[in-house]
Design an enzyme around this catalytic site. Structure first.
Site, mmCIF file in Angstrom:
data_model
loop_
_atom_site.group_PDB
_atom_site.id
_atom_site.type_symbol
_atom_site.label_atom_id
_atom_site.label_comp_id
_atom_site.label_asym_id
_atom_site.label_seq_id
_atom_site.Cartn_x
_atom_site.Cartn_y
_atom_site.Cartn_z
ATOM 1 N N LYS A 9 -41.039 9.735 -61.337
ATOM 2 C CA LYS A 9 -40.282 9.864 -60.092
ATOM 3 C C LYS A 9 -40.443 8.635 -59.220
ATOM 4 O O LYS A 9 -39.523 8.269 -58.470
ATOM 5 C CB LYS A 9 -40.716 11.116 -59.335
ATOM 6 C CG LYS A 9 -40.054 12.396 -59.820
ATOM 7 C CD LYS A 9 -40.219 12.585 -61.307
ATOM 8 C CE LYS A 9 -39.582 13.796 -61.898
ATOM 9 N NZ LYS A 9 -39.796 13.888 -63.352
ATOM 10 N N HIS A 22 -26.703 22.486 -39.340
ATOM 11 C CA HIS A 22 -25.656 21.498 -39.627
ATOM 12 C C HIS A 22 -26.046 20.144 -38.998
ATOM 13 O O HIS A 22 -26.556 20.107 -37.884
ATOM 14 C CB HIS A 22 -24.335 21.976 -39.028
ATOM 15 C CG HIS A 22 -23.236 20.954 -39.069
ATOM 16 N ND1 HIS A 22 -22.513 20.690 -40.213
ATOM 17 C CD2 HIS A 22 -22.754 20.106 -38.108
ATOM 18 C CE1 HIS A 22 -21.622 19.747 -39.947
ATOM 19 N NE2 HIS A 22 -21.748 19.363 -38.679
#
Length: 472
Positions: free
Chosen positions: A49, A444
């Protein structure tokens, strides 16, 4: 008894089991022949990773930055520094594991461990005399090693495996052929593509990621095509020859029965991993096996009383978090406690770009089992955060029972998919329904807004999806 628990192997299964058992008050020793953290930390998850992150950052410099109004005129790849950074991360995490051993009173014995009998282990230290140690219980957690085919041509210098890459024995190849379309294969295909290599991914099956949802595989295949990764399906390698400092592969299309050749600088074999059983058992000690894996019962006990096995030794998904969960489970069991985590709920994660994650049943698997289902899917092309981050490929998909609408499975290919999946591993363990999953507000702009949209789409009520009648 010298110890209450001896663990052979300090990977994510072994070291987690050791720390948890010590937290419960058991006297614990871990025998490790190489480095604390095992394959995952030193030659697997963490270094992979680290390289993928570096590669993705380099790819962003080449493409995304200009689109965002950031001009970079002198970006170049420093392969040595990339590996130095990877090593720094590995050493830091490894040091943390060793400190946790010390802090929890776990004795780490450096050397080779061999099971002599239930409750009896031979310890061969790096320096000093061989010792026989005793314990109430033993956990075998020796992990796995890369699988290499037996043909002689796989021993050529131009042929490498994932260990070679992660141990810094390779270079940034101009071209590379990757054999195998599983997790290891697709992640390294993405990495080499990100640093500018010409990548050919070769699989004998009709598609990549053959054990995952078909739509996930198709979506990743399209993403690869867009990036320039060539994927050859239904193709077998029948030979490898040295050629001009690289390799020439002899290929057969198993469907069309045609032959072709491919020249590359290196060949990466990514055909999975198999249990590391070398030197684990003394002569005359036998464990019941399930093909190449150690067979265990529902409590991870082997056919020998008081001897347990976890992680890659026993098969399953061969994932670090699965091994850790199994280690926690056994440690709690031996201490007369109960683990909080359900070892049956195993999320799968793939760190390509876009990321992939899943847990539970796919739509196809549910239908094969005769389960009545409903599905919902949201395309992340309509998600604002995905657009901002250049991650607007992919989808989130749910499989739920009909009519109860209990969550049965989730498949995601989108930005941060490997983080988002955890919500649903817990939800499935708790048996949550669509209504319950929609009860919480999601902020959001975030990727997780796509979760609400996909859940609502089960009833054709997704806000940011064009109604079907208007799409026609």
């Amino acid at each position: 008894m010298d110890y209450q628990l001896i663990i052979i192997g300090s990977g994510p299964g072994g070291y987690v089991a050791a720390i948890r058992a010590a937290q419960y008050g058991l006297k614990v020793a871990v025998i490790e022949e190489r480095d604390a953290g095992g394959t995952c930390l030193n030659r697997g998850c963490i270094p992979t990773k680290a390289l993928l992150h570096a590669g993705a950052s380099y790819r962003s410099l080449e493409s995304d930055f200009a689109d965002m109004g950031i001009q970079v005129s002198s970006a170049s790849l420093d392969w040595e520094r990339m590996h130095e950074r990877k090593k720094e991360v590995v050493l830091k995490v490894r040091g943390g594991v060793e400190a946790l051993f010390k802090g929890n009173g776990v004795e780490m014995l450096r050397g080779h461990g061999k099971l002599l009998a239930p409750g009896k282990v031979e310890f061969t230290p790096a320096e000093g005399d061989v010792q026989t140690l005793t314990a109430d219980h033993v956990i075998l957690a020796s992990g796995s090693v890369p699988t290499m085919p037996q043909e002689d041509y796989y021993q050529l210098p131009c042929v490498i495996n994932s260990d070679d890459i992660l141990e810094g024995k390779t270079k940034p190849y101009k071209s590379v052929a990757i054999l195998g379309g599983g997790v290891i294969g697709v992640e390294f295909a993405d990495f080499y593509n990100s640093i500018g290599s010409e990548v050919t991914l070769i699989v004998t099956s009709p598609r990549i990621l053959r054990l995952m949802d078909k739509e996930l595989a198709s979506n990743l295949n399209r993403a690869f095509k867009k990036k320039g990764v060539k994927v050859l399906t239904n193709t077998s390698v029948t030979g490898i020859e040295e050629a001009d400092g690289g390799a020439k592969l002899l290929l057969t299309d198993v469907k069309k029965d045609t032959q072709s050749e491919l020249e590359v600088e290196a060949v990466l074999v990514a055909k999975g991993r198999h249990p590391n059983m070398e030197g684990l058992l003394a002569d005359g000690v036998e464990l019941e096996m399930n093909r190449k894996f150690v067979k265990v019962d529902e409590n991870f006990q082997t056919s020998l009383p008081g001897v347990y096995a976890i992680g890659d030794l026993i098969g399953g998904f061969q994932l670090a978090h699965e091994a850790s969960c199994e280690g926690e489970y056994v440690a709690a069991l031996l201490a007369g406690q109960k683990s909080h985590t359900d070892p049956r709920m195993v999320p799968s994660c793939i760190y390509t770009s876009p990321e992939i994650s899943s847990v539970g049943l796919t739509e196809e698997e549910a239908k094969e089992q005769g389960i009545a289902i409903k599905t919902g899917k949201y395309l992340m092309a309509g998600n604002g955060k995905s657009m901002i981050d250049h991650e607007d490929q992919g989808f989130i998909k749910f499989v739920v029972s009909d009519p109860e609408e209990k969550l049965l499975g989730v498949q995601m290919i989108c930005g941060r998919a490997t983080d988002l999946i955890s919500e649903f591993t817990a939800a499935m363990a708790q048996g949550l329904t669509v209504k319950q999953l929609l009860s919480g507000m999601r902020p959001h702009p975030t990727y997780c807004e796509g979760i609400s949209e996909a859940l609502e789409s089960i009833h054709e009520m997704s806000i940011h999806t064009m109604p079907a009648k208007k799409r026609r």
